[in-house]
Design an enzyme around this catalytic site. Structure first.
Site, PDB file in Angstrom:
ATOM      1  CE1 TYR A 193     -23.936  -3.618  31.288  1.00  0.00           C
ATOM      2  CE2 TYR A 193     -24.360  -4.510  33.466  1.00  0.00           C
ATOM      3  CZ  TYR A 193     -23.550  -4.390  32.351  1.00  0.00           C
ATOM      4  OH  TYR A 193     -22.344  -5.058  32.323  1.00  0.00           O
ATOM      5  CG  LEU A 204     -22.651 -19.523  30.001  1.00  0.00           C
ATOM      6  CD1 LEU A 204     -24.137 -19.676  30.272  1.00  0.00           C
ATOM      7  CD2 LEU A 204     -21.914 -20.822  30.320  1.00  0.00           C
ATOM      8  N   GLY A 205     -19.832 -17.826  26.340  1.00  0.00           N
ATOM      9  CA  GLY A 205     -19.556 -17.531  24.937  1.00  0.00           C
ATOM     10  C   GLY A 205     -20.747 -16.984  24.190  1.00  0.00           C
ATOM     11  N   GLY A 235     -23.793 -17.570  24.579  1.00  0.00           N
ATOM     12  CA  GLY A 235     -24.792 -18.596  24.336  1.00  0.00           C
ATOM     13  C   GLY A 235     -24.320 -19.778  23.519  1.00  0.00           C
ATOM     14  N   GLY A 285     -28.118 -26.290  24.112  1.00  0.00           N
ATOM     15  CA  GLY A 285     -28.947 -25.947  22.957  1.00  0.00           C
ATOM     16  C   GLY A 285     -28.145 -25.669  21.702  1.00  0.00           C
TER      17      GLY A 285
END
Length: 313
Positions: A40, A189-190, A192, A197
């Site tokens: 990362y 959250l897939g 985004g 939103g």
């Protein structure tokens, strides 16, 4: 252990102050699992996380580290899970994190050139030496998980799972439950899409091209919009409702929420206070049933001798 852990993939020197405040907030709220990987931000995430944890007692947190994926600028170019090199990967992570041991150590993928038994066996040797507490596996097939667990008990299995990506339910989850292995789920959250939103059209996140095609976006938005209507009725956000559904459906699952902002983490923790009726669980499950959602299936990445050679079906 709190059922929500903090994903640390975005931590870097450029946001170190905010990242450290997020770690502090996590511990203040009872979040004790911190999920990171050596690759990362090309190692920066481990350094920042280590700086954040240094002021806290070692027995108050649980650090999960993935190893093996080889980073270059802005991407990954290969995989090194050669059993001979596992020790070196761990030594670098321990140094960057400033720790004497890792709580959970897991290869980020498997390489066809190295038997699963040898890779997991190499990690098991580190457990025997006290450098690692537990062995994990991530993004493997159910068969590979069984083979690894036959070498030594696998503490956790980590894989992407959300309302938009439920392929784990077919084989991986039943296998984990058969073996008694809890799941660490990320991507809840897939990428985004499971947010207010996206539902309102205010933003469309950058989507991995092999997950969603441009023509998938609006049909999926229509489904997420219905989820937002349910969230509005319950007085919560779309993302919190998506997290709550996953946790209530899978009592044996931990959820990783990636953020470098304390407020975002605090908001995500509100999902723990949401209780869904059986009817609401069924309605949401049917709304996002396999076949209703467009795209979102992450194929298994195929490596051989460290090189990416394609996707397995």
């Amino acid at each position: 252990m709190n059922r929500i852990g903090l994903g640390c993939s975005g931590m870097a020197r450029r946001n170190e102050e905010s990242s450290i405040r997020t770690v502090d907030a996590a511990l203040d709220h009872g979040v004790t699992m911190f999920n990171v990987a050596e690759f990362y931000q090309n190692g920066e995430s481990e350094i920042v996380l280590g700086n954040a944890l240094r002021q806290h007692p070692r027995d108050k947190y649980f650090v999960s580290v993935k190893f093996g994926s080889l980073p270059t600028k802005g991407s990954l170019y290969g995989l090194d899970v050669n059993p001979f090199n596992v020790r070196a990967h761990l030594m670098y992570s321990l140094s960057r994190l400033g720790l004497d041991y890792i709580d959970l150590y897991e290869p980020s993928r498997m390489d066809d050139a190295y038997p699963v038994e040898e890779v997991i066996g190499a990690v098991q040797e580190l457990v025997k030496e006290g450098l690692v507490r537990h062995v994990g596996m991530t993004e493997t097939t159910a068969d590979e998980l069984k083979r690894g667990n036959a070498v030594c008990p696998i503490k956790y299995f980590e894989k992407e799972y959300s309302l938009l990506s439920r392929q784990m339910e077919v084989e991986d989850l039943p296998t984990c439950r058969e073996l008694g292995i809890p799941v660490i789920a990320y991507g809840l959250l897939g990428h985004g899409l499971l947010t207010d939103g996206f539902a309102t059209g205010e933003r469309t996140p950058s989507i991995l091209p092999f997950l969603y095609k441009p023509e998938d976006i609006e049909p999926n938005r229509a489904i997420v919009r219905l989820l937002k209507e349910m969230a509005d009725d319950k007085g919560c956000s779309t993302s919190n409702l998506a997290i709550a559904w996953v946790l209530q459906k899978n009592p044996d699952m931990l959820a990783i929420i990636g953020t470098t902002h304390p407020d975002h983490l605090t908001d995500s923790l509100r999902a723990l206070d949401i209780t869904l009726t059986d009817e609401e669980m069924q309605t949401i499950g049917e709304l996002f049933a396999p076949g209703h959602v467009r795209g979102g299936v992450l194929p298994k990445m195929h490596y051989s001798n460290g090189r990416f050679v394609g996707f397995k079906k």
